[in-house]
Every structure is written in structure tokens, then in C-alpha cells.
Design a protein around this motif. Structure first.
Motif, PDB file in Angstrom:
ATOM      1  N   LYS A 101       0.815  -1.219   0.000  1.00 25.38           N
ATOM      2  CA  LYS A 101       0.000   0.000   0.000  1.00 25.38           C
ATOM      3  C   LYS A 101       0.849   1.270   0.000  1.00 25.38           C
ATOM      4  CE  LYS A 101      -3.555  -2.487   2.600  1.00 25.38           C
ATOM      5  NZ  LYS A 101      -4.324  -2.579   3.861  1.00 25.38           N
ATOM      6  N   THR A 382       0.749   7.023  -0.166  1.00 23.32           N
ATOM      7  CA  THR A 382      -0.304   6.083   0.191  1.00 23.32           C
ATOM      8  C   THR A 382      -1.157   5.760  -1.039  1.00 23.32           C
ATOM      9  OG1 THR A 382      -0.385   7.264   2.308  1.00 23.32           O
ATOM     10  CG2 THR A 382      -2.080   5.613   1.906  1.00 23.32           C
ATOM     11  N   GLU A 384      -3.854   3.629  -1.094  1.00 20.30           N
ATOM     12  CA  GLU A 384      -5.262   3.449  -0.746  1.00 20.30           C
ATOM     13  C   GLU A 384      -5.460   3.873   0.701  1.00 20.30           C
ATOM     14  OE1 GLU A 384      -6.096  -0.982   0.484  1.00 20.30           O
ATOM     15  OE2 GLU A 384      -4.891  -1.008  -1.359  1.00 20.30           O
ATOM     16  N   ASP A 385      -6.704   4.172   1.062  1.00 17.57           N
ATOM     17  CA  ASP A 385      -6.974   4.576   2.447  1.00 17.57           C
ATOM     18  C   ASP A 385      -6.410   3.512   3.401  1.00 17.57           C
ATOM     19  OD1 ASP A 385      -8.272   6.707   1.377  1.00 17.57           O
ATOM     20  OD2 ASP A 385     -10.270   6.192   2.116  1.00 17.57           O
ATOM     21  N   TYR A 386      -5.712   3.983   4.446  1.00 21.63           N
ATOM     22  CA  TYR A 386      -4.988   3.059   5.321  1.00 21.63           C
ATOM     23  C   TYR A 386      -5.323   3.356   6.779  1.00 21.63           C
ATOM     24  CZ  TYR A 386      -1.010   0.568   7.418  1.00 21.63           C
ATOM     25  OH  TYR A 386      -0.208  -0.272   8.161  1.00 21.63           O
ATOM     26  N   VAL A 387      -5.948   2.388   7.431  1.00 26.71           N
ATOM     27  CA  VAL A 387      -6.235   2.503   8.858  1.00 26.71           C
ATOM     28  C   VAL A 387      -4.973   2.122   9.621  1.00 26.71           C
ATOM     29  CG1 VAL A 387      -7.660   1.709  10.769  1.00 26.71           C
ATOM     30  CG2 VAL A 387      -8.660   1.930   8.475  1.00 26.71           C
ATOM     31  N   TYR A 394      -7.026   6.815  13.419  1.00 24.39           N
ATOM     32  CA  TYR A 394      -6.221   7.491  12.400  1.00 24.39           C
ATOM     33  C   TYR A 394      -6.358   6.772  11.063  1.00 24.39           C
ATOM     34  CZ  TYR A 394      -3.870   9.804  16.331  1.00 24.39           C
ATOM     35  OH  TYR A 394      -3.588  10.532  17.454  1.00 24.39           O
ATOM     36  N   VAL A 395      -6.695   7.515  10.037  1.00 23.72           N
ATOM     37  CA  VAL A 395      -6.764   6.967   8.677  1.00 23.72           C
ATOM     38  C   VAL A 395      -5.913   7.841   7.769  1.00 23.72           C
ATOM     39  CG1 VAL A 395      -8.246   6.392   6.724  1.00 23.72           C
ATOM     40  CG2 VAL A 395      -9.096   6.079   9.063  1.00 23.72           C
ATOM     41  N   ILE A 396      -4.924   7.206   7.135  1.00 24.09           N
ATOM     42  CA  ILE A 396      -4.086   7.916   6.164  1.00 24.09           C
ATOM     43  C   ILE A 396      -4.767   7.774   4.810  1.00 24.09           C
ATOM     44  CG2 ILE A 396      -1.796   8.101   5.132  1.00 24.09           C
ATOM     45  CD1 ILE A 396      -0.656   6.674   7.575  1.00 24.09           C
ATOM     46  N   LYS A 397      -5.206   8.882   4.250  1.00 22.12           N
ATOM     47  CA  LYS A 397      -6.006   8.861   3.028  1.00 22.12           C
ATOM     48  C   LYS A 397      -5.146   8.587   1.788  1.00 22.12           C
ATOM     49  CE  LYS A 397     -10.064   9.875   4.798  1.00 22.12           C
ATOM     50  NZ  LYS A 397     -11.231   8.978   4.673  1.00 22.12           N
ATOM     51  N   LYS A 398      -5.783   7.983   0.807  1.00 22.47           N
ATOM     52  CA  LYS A 398      -5.133   7.698  -0.468  1.00 22.47           C
ATOM     53  C   LYS A 398      -4.536   8.975  -1.069  1.00 22.47           C
ATOM     54  CE  LYS A 398      -6.098   5.973  -5.141  1.00 22.47           C
ATOM     55  NZ  LYS A 398      -7.126   5.426  -6.064  1.00 22.47           N
TER      56      LYS A 398
END
Length: 505
Positions: A101, A382, A384-387, A394-398
Motif C-alpha cells: 500500500k 499512500t 489506498e486509504d490506510y487505517v 487514524y486513517v491515512i487517506k489515499k
């Protein structure tokens, strides 16, 4: 009149809409309750880079402000949303466990208009994967052993030049001397030509190499535009390599390839391997994906990045190592005793096997890279969206850039006791075994780590070994204490030359 008023209303509404979008963008992290320093609209969180602060200082200060507050902080990579990740477990997930990812770096490349930008370091996606698969076999220990005699030969030249330079005084500027050594090594192994910059620093290859490292089209503004609007820059055919530098290195590669192919010349170096990749039949990757042969432009790009990534990083590490050894005489003497002992065991011959036995010298190199981490931060994009593992809030957005502060982690007292003290014992076998490997990021980690790590360590170790065997280094009035970093360099580099007292042994 009504039409004019309508147009003004539309224009005003458009401006308000744009202003609100910009405000929302630059308040993204604050709105989520995630700590983030107020960014510059043009430079983001790296405002002042190359003018008021070095990149190293920006990353270090950001880390110190936010460490211990959570696994990550908000960041702006120029105008792009980015995440500043500080938790080692999260870093391990990004670089290794969930690498699929985060395979891309998100750097600018434009192979059509700027062929030298199409290097392995800049490529993303399938292009990177294919190129990595092609190049990996060229950096095995077996291939390093083949190139080793080329490096040791230039090591002997380095000793000779030190002796000649010392004729005019005992205080030498070692950074330039070792940079000329690594330039000659890379020139020989990557371009297949004898540069001779050790004996003549004014040679064109040396001058062009230095310019290639510090110059780029359009300066810091161009850097900001390429990072912030890469697709627009490609449509506008924006290059990053100055025209005369591009022409010079493309010409060298073209002449080298043509000469070797016409005359069936083999030198057992990196260029030979690239030419083989150009002429081999179609190959298949480990996944069964068909890979085409290298084009001329791809050969030139890989040789070019080998130069930039190889000569400056290794010479900087060598000069910082000599600087620390000059300040720590006991460590220097211990290293010298090991070098002499190993070489005596091999009848005075510096063989490839000798390197494996110079354990303490390798610890010195690792400790130097810890204190002076050449690349202060690693970049990932990133996909894809990554939890975030263990932190579902916390979610790291695409599309977001991930900043991993390698340099500050190496100087964090939680991981390295007395982090600002030069201590090669930090990398004793026992200490390394007891510490998570993710805390040593000098060459990156995971599938996208530095492909040239073996070569970089080899030329650095050879250079330091021959110098320490023949000379003693100590500080003098001109030695920069404390060390100050060059604000204009993206990599960690001394602001001025590193002057040391040098004595023949």
C-alpha cells in the motif's frame, strides 16, 4: 449593466469558493484534532528550506515538537497533505508489513522529456517494480566482489594523493579529497571511464558531477511545483536536469555503450551489467510478468542516479567518520589496530574477504550514519486509504505523502542511550540483535530499501581502511566544532569544508 454585475458576482463567488477550499485544505489536520504546525501556502511544512533552515533541521525540530504525542502528526509536503509518522511499529507496517500500500515515493519523473529523471529512485508502480527486478541481480555480493579490485586500485590512488597534498601542510580539507575518490570510483564502475579527479579536481566529469548534485532547473520554486503539481509539470514538459548536464552525461553513456558494443569490451562493472540488460532477450519477473530490455534512456538514468546516490552519500559518510574519529582518538586507534591485524593476516593484501573481518570499522560506519543520517526522512505515497494498525482513529487517506523521520529517530534517547555521543558499540552484534531493525533506517527498510547499500558500504569501508592504515587524523583550529549543516542541500552535508590535522604513519 446587469451583465457586468452578474459577472462580478460570479467572479467574487468563485474567489470565495477557492479561498474556502484552500482554507479547508490547510486546516485539514486541525479540523481532525491532529497536531500540525501552521503551514505556508506555498512551501507547506518545509517553509524556509534551503534559505533559513536545512531540511535536516526542519525534520528534527518537527519530530522534537510532536514525539510522544501520538503515532503521527499532520504535515504538508509543500502543498500536499502528508503524515509525519513517529511510531516505530507503524513505520514497520508501512515499510514492510503493508508495503503493497506504500510502494511509491511520489517523486517527480518525466522520462519522455527528461530521460535522466527516469531512475529507479524516482520510478513508481509497475515501472519501479520491473526496474528493481532487473537491477537487483547487479548488486549481489558476487557482483560486488567482481568490482572490488576497481575500488581498491583507486584506494591506492587516494593514499598517493593524500601524501602529495600533505607536502603543502598538515591541515587538509578531507571532504573534497574523499569526494574525488568516490567520484572516481563511481565514474569507473557506473560509466566505465577513468576519471582521474583524484589527481586533477578540475576535470569536467568532476565539475559536472558536483553541479548535477546541487543544481536543478528553476531552483526551489521548480522543486515546489514538481512536487505539488507533477501531472501539470509533465504536460508542460518541465525538466529538472539542466540542459548542459543532461547533454554531458547522455553523451558519456552513449559513447561508452557504442564503444563497448562495437569492440566487445568487458570491464566487469555496473555499465557491463546495464548493457547486458539492454541486449538480453525478453525476461520474465518473479510474478511471470514480461519485462522488456532496457532502453538507452533507462541505462543513462540508472547510471546517472548511481553517480548521484553513490559519490555524495559515501564521501559524506567518509568525511563525517574521519571527523568523529579525529575527535575520538581511542576509537580511531582501535579501528587502526583491527585494520592492520586483518591485512597482516592476509599477507598485506586487501581482499574482498578482508571487509567481513573489519567488524569494528563497519560499526564505525553504521554509527556515523546514525549520527549523520544522509537522508533525514524517507518518503512514501499512500496508494489506498490506510487505517493505522492499533490506532483505528487514524486513517491515512489515499494520495497522502508519508514522512518517516529517520534522522531524528536515530538520535532519540529512547532507542539509543546518549544519542548525541559517537559510540560504535551501538552497533556491536549484541546491541544490534537486541534492537528492532526498524530503528536503523540509514539505508531505508523493506522492499524499497537502498539497492546500492552493498556498494556504498564497500567503497566507504575501503576508503576509510586505507586512510586509517596510513594516516592519523586529529582536530585543529579550523575543524568545525560543533558541526553546522549546509542549508541548501537536501541531504545532510557540512556547511563548510571539514579540516583536519593529518599525520603520516
Amino acid at each position: 449593466m446587469g451583465v457586468v454585475v452578474a459577472l462580478l458576482v460570479i467572479l467574487l463567488s468563485l474567489l470565495i469558493y477557492i479561498a474556502l477550499r484552500i482554507r479547508r485544505h490547510f486546516n485539514y489536520w486541525q479540523d481532525l484534532g491532529i497536531p500540525c504546525e501552521t503551514p505556508s501556502w506555498l512551501m507547506g511544512s518545509v517553509a524556509g528550506m534551503s534559505t533559513k533552515k536545512s531540511f535536516e533541521q526542519i525534520i528534527r525540530e518537527y519530530y522534537e515538537k510532536h514525539k510522544g504525542k501520538g503515532p503521527l502528526a499532520g504535515f504538508y509536503w509543500f502543498s500536499k497533505l502528508a503524515v509525519f509518522v513517529m511510531d516505530p511499529d507503524v513505520i514497520k507496517s508501512i515499510l514492510i508489513k503493508d508495503f503493497a500500500k506504500f510502494t511509491d515515493r511520489g517523486l517527480y519523473s518525466n522520462e519522455v522529456d527528461d530521460p535522466l529523471s527516469g531512475s529507479l529512485f524516482n520510478l513508481d508502480g509497475a515501472k519501479w517494480r520491473n526496474m528493481r527486478n532487473k537491477l537487483s541481480p547487479t548488486f549481489t555480493s558476487g557482483k560486488m566482489k567482481i568490482m572490488f579490485p576497481l575500488v581498491t586500485k583507486l584506494g591506492n590512488d587516494l593514499i598517493e594523493v593524500f601524501h602529495k597534498t600533505m607536502a603543502s601542510g598538515q591541515v587538509l580539507e578531507v571532504r573534497d579529497l574523499v569526494a574525488r575518490f568516490t567520484t572516481d570510483v563511481i565514474g569507473t564502475c557506473a560509466f566505465g571511464i577513468d576519471i582521474g579527479s583524484l589527481h586533477d579536481p578540475s576535470v569536467e566529469f568532476r565539475q559536472m558531477s558536483r553541479r548535477a548534485f546541487v543544481e536543478e532547473r528553476y531552483g526551489i520554486l521548480g522543486t515546489m511545483l514538481r512536487f505539488s503539481f507533477p501531472n501539470i509539470c509533465r504536460r508542460l514538459h518541465i525538466k529538472e536536469t539542466p540542459a548542459d548536464i543532461e547533454e554531458f552525461f547522455l553523451g558519456i553513456v552513449r559513447n561508452t555503450v557504442d564503444y563497448r558494443e562495437k569492440n566487445n569490451v568487458k570491464r566487469n562493472d555496473f555499465m557491463d551489467m546495464l548493457i547486458d540488460l539492454k541486449n538480453n532477450k525478453l525476461m520474465k519477473s518473479d510474478t511471470g510478468e514480461e519485462m522488456t530490455n532496457l532502453t538507452f534512456g533507462q541505462i543513462a538514468a540508472q547510471a546517472f542516479v548511481f553517480l548521484l546516490a553513490g559519490f555524495e552519500t559515501s564521501s559524506t559518510t567518509m568525511s563525517f567518520a574521519l571527523y568523529e574519529l579525529a575527535k575520538n582518538q581511542e576509537v580511531q586507534e582501535k579501528a587502526r589496530e583491527e585494520i592492520v591485524k586483518v591485512l597482516d593476516k592476509h599477507s598485506g593484501l586487501f581482499t574482498y574477504e578482508c571487509m567481513r573481518e573489519m567488524v569494528y570499522l563497519e560499526q564505525i560506519i553504521e554509527e556515523t550514519l546514525r549520527l549523520y543520517t544522509i537522508v533525514s526522512a524517507l518518503l512514501r505515497k499512500t496508494l489506498e486509504d490506510y487505517v493505522v494498525p492499533d490506532h483505528p482513529e487514524y486513517v491515512i487517506k489515499k494520495g497522502m505523502i508519508v514522512i518517516i523521520p529517520a534522522g531524528p529517530i536515530h538520535r532519540d534517547e529512547r532507542y539509543f542511550p546518549q544519542p548525541n555521543v559517537f559510540n560504535p558499540d551501538n552497533f556491536s552484534p549484541e546491541k544490534v540483535a537486541a534492537r528492532d531493525s526498524i530503528l536503523n533506517l540509514s539505508f531505508g527498510e523493506g522492499p524499497r530499501n537502498c539497492i546500492g547499500m552493498r556498494f556504498g558500504k564497500m567503497q566507504t569501508l575501503v576508503g576509510l581502511a586505507v586512510l586509517l592504515k596510513n594516516f592519523k587524523f586529529s582536530t585543529c583550529e579550523r575543524t568545525p566544532i560543533p558541526m553546522k549543516y549546509d542549508k541548501k542541500s537536501f541531504l545532510v552535508s557540512s556547511e563548510s569544508g571539514i579540516y583536519l590535522k593529518v599525520e603520516k604513519l
